[in-house]
Scaffold this motif. Sequence first.
Motif, short mmCIF file in Angstrom:
data_model
loop_
_atom_site.label_atom_id
_atom_site.label_comp_id
_atom_site.label_asym_id
_atom_site.label_seq_id
_atom_site.Cartn_x
_atom_site.Cartn_y
_atom_site.Cartn_z
N TYR A 74 -40.49 -27.15 11.10
CA TYR A 74 -39.50 -26.34 10.39
C TYR A 74 -38.43 -27.22 9.78
O TYR A 74 -38.13 -28.31 10.29
CB TYR A 74 -38.80 -25.36 11.35
CG TYR A 74 -39.62 -24.13 11.69
CD1 TYR A 74 -39.48 -22.96 10.97
CD2 TYR A 74 -40.52 -24.16 12.74
CE1 TYR A 74 -40.22 -21.84 11.29
CE2 TYR A 74 -41.28 -23.05 13.07
CZ TYR A 74 -41.11 -21.88 12.33
OH TYR A 74 -41.85 -20.78 12.65
N ARG A 190 -40.59 -17.66 8.28
CA ARG A 190 -39.18 -17.95 8.02
C ARG A 190 -38.32 -17.08 8.92
O ARG A 190 -38.62 -15.92 9.16
CB ARG A 190 -38.86 -17.67 6.56
CG ARG A 190 -37.36 -17.71 6.24
CD ARG A 190 -37.09 -17.16 4.85
NE ARG A 190 -37.62 -18.04 3.83
CZ ARG A 190 -37.79 -17.68 2.56
NH1 ARG A 190 -37.52 -16.45 2.18
NH2 ARG A 190 -38.26 -18.55 1.68
N LEU A 232 -34.34 -21.10 8.99
CA LEU A 232 -35.42 -22.01 9.34
C LEU A 232 -36.61 -21.70 8.45
O LEU A 232 -37.09 -20.57 8.42
CB LEU A 232 -35.83 -21.86 10.81
CG LEU A 232 -34.76 -22.26 11.85
CD1 LEU A 232 -35.22 -21.85 13.23
CD2 LEU A 232 -34.50 -23.76 11.78
N GLU A 233 -37.07 -22.72 7.74
CA GLU A 233 -38.19 -22.57 6.80
C GLU A 233 -39.39 -23.35 7.34
O GLU A 233 -39.29 -24.55 7.60
CB GLU A 233 -37.80 -23.11 5.43
CG GLU A 233 -38.80 -22.81 4.33
CD GLU A 233 -38.77 -21.36 3.91
OE1 GLU A 233 -39.86 -20.85 3.54
OE2 GLU A 233 -37.68 -20.74 3.93
N PRO A 234 -40.54 -22.67 7.55
CA PRO A 234 -41.71 -23.42 8.01
C PRO A 234 -42.16 -24.43 6.98
O PRO A 234 -42.07 -24.22 5.76
CB PRO A 234 -42.77 -22.32 8.21
CG PRO A 234 -42.30 -21.18 7.37
CD PRO A 234 -40.81 -21.24 7.34
#
Length: 236
Positions: A74, A190, A232-234
Amino acid sequence: MGFGLWDTHRRAERFRREMSQAHLENRRLRDEAGEFTVTDSARLYADQVRPDVTSAMQNRYWAWRVWVPEGSAYLLNFADGVIPARGKGLPTPIFSEKIEPGDSRIQLIYQYDTARDDSGRWGVTVVVEDWQASSTRHAECSHFFGSDPWPSLFQERNLSNRWPLELPDEGVSRGRHTVDSDHSLPAGERVVLQRWRVASVPPNPTGKAYDRYVDIPNFDPNAAAPGFVIWLEPTK
């Protein structure tokens, strides 16, 4: 003998009740502190930490605990400025930091600084700390604003022309929840830790807070407003 058995049973029941109450109290305190329990190691967990401190500091301090499962990656993204409402996309981040699998603590701190500029400036600091089996990591990024950051709206509370109106659009604990009731969601999705906007509205003639958006003259709750979003962005 019968009295002894009855007394033993009574004490056992009292002990079970006390243990049950202690378990419930422990669970309540852990939830207040963001101390979730990882019951499914394949899911991501996130919760706000110390919301009492956030409230006491007028939303200028935020903290979250995040647990990322093994095999997942992430990026923590942060954006500040004019923020769109929920459902209208996310802005370009001004700060990104990789979040490693395991336990992490994320802090967001707004401070008014007069040391670098005689007129004073608002700044924001994002801190990431994580703990691995054999190491710890600390990452930090600070950013100072040119003018009119959203915290300055709080200075208008005592003025007659404008009031700040907080809009907690979505987050892991404020606004629309972005995680399930156990503070988790499937890995690879996300998760918005918090999207927070502060609109500036005309004062209520009654002197009290507005109860409904429709009571505020010429107010659109879905319009972009000063604030921040941290998520949080994968990533691969």
